[in-house]
Design a protein around this motif. Structure first.
Motif, PDB file in Angstrom:
ATOM      1  N   GLY A  58    -145.681  28.131 -71.154  1.00 50.77           N
ATOM      2  CA  GLY A  58    -144.414  28.751 -70.789  1.00 50.77           C
ATOM      3  C   GLY A  58    -144.342  30.228 -71.091  1.00 50.77           C
ATOM      4  O   GLY A  58    -143.334  30.727 -71.603  1.00 50.77           O
ATOM      5  N   SER A  59    -145.385  30.966 -70.744  1.00 52.59           N
ATOM      6  CA  SER A  59    -145.463  32.379 -71.137  1.00 52.59           C
ATOM      7  C   SER A  59    -144.387  33.242 -70.486  1.00 52.59           C
ATOM      8  O   SER A  59    -144.024  34.295 -71.025  1.00 52.59           O
ATOM      9  CB  SER A  59    -146.851  32.941 -70.801  1.00 52.59           C
ATOM     10  OG  SER A  59    -147.136  32.806 -69.425  1.00 52.59           O
ATOM     11  N   ARG A  60    -143.848  32.830 -69.341  1.00 53.81           N
ATOM     12  CA  ARG A  60    -142.787  33.627 -68.704  1.00 53.81           C
ATOM     13  C   ARG A  60    -141.462  33.491 -69.454  1.00 53.81           C
ATOM     14  O   ARG A  60    -140.515  34.225 -69.165  1.00 53.81           O
ATOM     15  CB  ARG A  60    -142.620  33.208 -67.240  1.00 53.81           C
ATOM     16  CG  ARG A  60    -143.778  33.613 -66.345  1.00 53.81           C
ATOM     17  CD  ARG A  60    -143.530  33.222 -64.912  1.00 53.81           C
ATOM     18  NE  ARG A  60    -143.411  31.777 -64.755  1.00 53.81           N
ATOM     19  CZ  ARG A  60    -142.948  31.183 -63.668  1.00 53.81           C
ATOM     20  NH1 ARG A  60    -142.534  31.913 -62.650  1.00 53.81           N
ATOM     21  NH2 ARG A  60    -142.881  29.874 -63.591  1.00 53.81           N
ATOM     22  N   LEU A 378    -136.984  43.682 -74.574  1.00 55.13           N
ATOM     23  CA  LEU A 378    -136.053  44.372 -73.687  1.00 55.13           C
ATOM     24  C   LEU A 378    -136.770  44.580 -72.370  1.00 55.13           C
ATOM     25  O   LEU A 378    -137.813  45.237 -72.316  1.00 55.13           O
ATOM     26  CB  LEU A 378    -135.636  45.727 -74.272  1.00 55.13           C
ATOM     27  CG  LEU A 378    -134.902  45.707 -75.613  1.00 55.13           C
ATOM     28  CD1 LEU A 378    -134.736  47.121 -76.152  1.00 55.13           C
ATOM     29  CD2 LEU A 378    -133.554  45.046 -75.464  1.00 55.13           C
ATOM     30  N   CYS A 379    -136.241  44.027 -71.298  1.00 53.26           N
ATOM     31  CA  CYS A 379    -136.936  44.053 -70.018  1.00 53.26           C
ATOM     32  C   CYS A 379    -135.918  44.074 -68.889  1.00 53.26           C
ATOM     33  O   CYS A 379    -134.918  43.355 -68.929  1.00 53.26           O
ATOM     34  CB  CYS A 379    -137.834  42.816 -69.899  1.00 53.26           C
ATOM     35  SG  CYS A 379    -138.689  42.630 -68.322  1.00 53.26           S
ATOM     36  N   GLN A 385    -140.766  38.835 -63.746  1.00 53.99           N
ATOM     37  CA  GLN A 385    -142.010  38.154 -63.375  1.00 53.99           C
ATOM     38  C   GLN A 385    -143.223  38.780 -64.057  1.00 53.99           C
ATOM     39  O   GLN A 385    -144.289  38.191 -64.094  1.00 53.99           O
ATOM     40  CB  GLN A 385    -142.191  38.180 -61.852  1.00 53.99           C
ATOM     41  CG  GLN A 385    -141.257  37.252 -61.089  1.00 53.99           C
ATOM     42  CD  GLN A 385    -141.576  35.777 -61.297  1.00 53.99           C
ATOM     43  OE1 GLN A 385    -142.664  35.442 -61.746  1.00 53.99           O
ATOM     44  NE2 GLN A 385    -140.643  34.912 -60.982  1.00 53.99           N
ATOM     45  N   GLN A 386    -143.044  39.995 -64.598  1.00 55.34           N
ATOM     46  CA  GLN A 386    -144.158  40.668 -65.272  1.00 55.34           C
ATOM     47  C   GLN A 386    -144.263  40.315 -66.752  1.00 55.34           C
ATOM     48  O   GLN A 386    -145.178  40.778 -67.437  1.00 55.34           O
ATOM     49  CB  GLN A 386    -144.005  42.182 -65.114  1.00 55.34           C
ATOM     50  CG  GLN A 386    -144.065  42.651 -63.662  1.00 55.34           C
ATOM     51  CD  GLN A 386    -143.867  44.153 -63.529  1.00 55.34           C
ATOM     52  OE1 GLN A 386    -144.098  44.902 -64.470  1.00 55.34           O
ATOM     53  NE2 GLN A 386    -143.428  44.589 -62.364  1.00 55.34           N
ATOM     54  N   ILE A 387    -143.336  39.502 -67.240  1.00 59.87           N
ATOM     55  CA  ILE A 387    -143.379  39.145 -68.658  1.00 59.87           C
ATOM     56  C   ILE A 387    -144.703  38.477 -69.011  1.00 59.87           C
ATOM     57  O   ILE A 387    -145.249  38.690 -70.102  1.00 59.87           O
ATOM     58  CB  ILE A 387    -142.178  38.247 -69.020  1.00 59.87           C
ATOM     59  CG1 ILE A 387    -140.888  39.073 -68.999  1.00 59.87           C
ATOM     60  CG2 ILE A 387    -142.366  37.592 -70.396  1.00 59.87           C
ATOM     61  CD1 ILE A 387    -139.628  38.285 -69.292  1.00 59.87           C
ATOM     62  N   LYS A 388    -145.228  37.684 -68.090  1.00 60.95           N
ATOM     63  CA  LYS A 388    -146.524  37.050 -68.332  1.00 60.95           C
ATOM     64  C   LYS A 388    -147.615  38.099 -68.572  1.00 60.95           C
ATOM     65  O   LYS A 388    -148.502  37.919 -69.406  1.00 60.95           O
ATOM     66  CB  LYS A 388    -146.885  36.162 -67.138  1.00 60.95           C
ATOM     67  CG  LYS A 388    -147.991  35.171 -67.404  1.00 60.95           C
ATOM     68  CD  LYS A 388    -148.103  34.185 -66.250  1.00 60.95           C
ATOM     69  CE  LYS A 388    -149.141  33.109 -66.550  1.00 60.95           C
ATOM     70  NZ  LYS A 388    -149.207  32.087 -65.472  1.00 60.95           N
ATOM     71  N   GLU A 389    -147.530  39.228 -67.844  1.00 60.48           N
ATOM     72  CA  GLU A 389    -148.487  40.308 -68.037  1.00 60.48           C
ATOM     73  C   GLU A 389    -148.266  40.999 -69.385  1.00 60.48           C
ATOM     74  O   GLU A 389    -149.225  41.401 -70.055  1.00 60.48           O
ATOM     75  CB  GLU A 389    -148.352  41.328 -66.907  1.00 60.48           C
ATOM     76  CG  GLU A 389    -148.627  40.764 -65.521  1.00 60.48           C
ATOM     77  CD  GLU A 389    -148.324  41.767 -64.426  1.00 60.48           C
ATOM     78  OE1 GLU A 389    -148.233  42.975 -64.732  1.00 60.48           O
ATOM     79  OE2 GLU A 389    -148.159  41.343 -63.272  1.00 60.48           O
TER      80      GLU A 389
END
Length: 403
Positions: A58-60, A378-379, A385-389
């Motif tokens: 669940g990395s996102r 903070l995003c 969708q880039q949280i995984k990155e």
């Protein structure tokens, strides 16, 4: 209920303070009784099996979801149950509990047993390593072929949000009936509400309909944002829910045709499935499997793919954006979780903080603000969708400590 402090400047530029409350996710459970029927109905139910896929991290949903305790084992909805517990209870109304299997990473078996103590060891399938969904589906198909060659199989993620469980039961029963009588690879499709690049998209042929099931024209896994916008405008695309239904004979033939090398890997264990030797043999073989999803490996290539439209309030609760969309909001559009959160001139934010911590958010618009004991995220919401990155970048620079 979490207390929320919403501060907004009035005409005199002095702060006007209002107090409100934000509940947990808009989550409504409909209780129901399982269907009853005669001997034929009972026999059909005995042929139905479920594989709940519960091995992801669940990395996102980081930093709440961590490698050691991923989101499927968390009570994200404030209901007193984790997502995997809701999923298990949902399927107990569709097939006998002894026909419900969990496919998970070896590291999570202890947590799984704690959360679902009634499940037997024989119904827990441990993957030696994470190899995506195609090896998972292939392994289960071979195991079921050895157990019951008439098996109708549901492959379901462990972490979905279903608002209307009564409608889910009806749709699932219809799907099982369809694959029992047609050589179809069936998926459940959901009407898209935004051009989300995190989902697969299914284009269906409205003129080729059979028992409210439609033949799939194209199957596109995780398109670009521009392509997703085109799909949304066309009106004949559905999101792929990730819930697949098929008869074991049908998926067996698809594996032979589209993933023959993987199929051969699991054929090597044909004499040990459902025996004490299975675990050790699979541990030795699993590394030979390609890391590929069932979407790329089979669904995009096969011609016998069908979709059944789903109207049961589905959400892949896999990102902070999906959590935001399914949350109650204050009058400024903020979804706030935390007993001591103060929001000042901020709007349309997703905010989550520990209950005992004061968090003040001022001036932000369309932001994700997630505070945990050791990580603050903070995003911008449009970059979620880039949280995984970002997680991968954290691993490269900081190691495993914060994962």
């Amino acid at each position: 209920m979490a207390a929320v402090f919403v501060l907004k400047r009035g005409p005199s530029n002095g702060p006007l303070v209002s107090f409100g409350g934000i509940n947990s996710l808009n989550f409504h459970i409909f209780t129901f009784l399982p269907r009853t029927g005669g001997a034929h109905s009972l026999m059909s139910i005995q042929n139905n099996y479920v594989a709940i896929m519960a091995g992801g991290i669940g990395s996102r949903f980081w930093p709440v979801s961590r490698t050691a305790h991923p989101k499927q084992f968390l009570d994200l909805l404030g209901t007193g149950r984790s997502l995997i517990q809701w999923t298990y209870n949902r399927f107990k109304h569709i097939c006998p509990k002894e026909n419900i299997y969990f496919i998970t990473n070896q590291a999570y078996i202890s947590t799984l047993k704690q959360q679902i103590p009634e499940i037997s060891d024989e119904n827990i399938i441990s993957e030696p390593s994470r190899k995506n969904t195609a090896p998972c589906a292939a392994y289960f198909a071979h195991k079921m072929m050895a157990l019951n060659p008439k098996a109708n199989i549901i492959m379901s993620p462990a972490d979905h949000l279903i608002m209307d469980e009564r409608a889910f039961e009806r749709t699932t029963q219809d799907a099982l009936d369809f694959v029992a009588h047609h050589p179809a690879l069936l998926t459940m499709g959901v009407k898209p509400t935004r051009p989300d690049t995190g989902y697969g998209y299914i284009q269906y042929d409205a003129e080729e309909e059979l028992d409210s099931v439609y033949r799939v024209k194209t199957f596109t896994e995780k398109p670009s944002h521009e392509l997703a916008r085109t799909f949304l405008k066309s009106g004949d695309f559905l999101w792929n829910s990730g819930i697949f239904v098929w008869n074991v004979q049908t998926i067996w033939e698809a594996l032979e045709k589209f993933l023959p090398e993987m199929h051969e890997v699991f054929l090597q264990a044909k004499d040990v499935y459902n025996t004490p030797k299975e675990h050790d043999v699979i541990n030795d073989l699993y590394s030979q499997c390609t890391n590929i999803s069932i979407d790329y490996g089979i669904m995009e290539k096969a011609k016998n793919v069908y979709v059944i439209p789903a109207y049961f309030g589905w959400c892949d609760l896999g990102t902070w954006e999906s959590a935001y969309e399914n949350s109650e909001k204050d009058y400024l559009g903020n979804a706030v979780y935390g007993d001591n959160v103060m929001v000042i001139d901020a709007s349309e934010c997703m905010i989550k903080a520990p209950a005992d911590k004061l968090v003040v958010v001022q001036g932000l618009e369309n932001f994700i603000v997630i505070d945990t004991p050791d990580v603050l995220l903070l995003c911008e919401r449009n970059r979620e969708q880039q949280i995984k990155e970002y997680v991968a970048e954290v691993k490269r620079n900081k190691g495993e400590k914060f994962l």
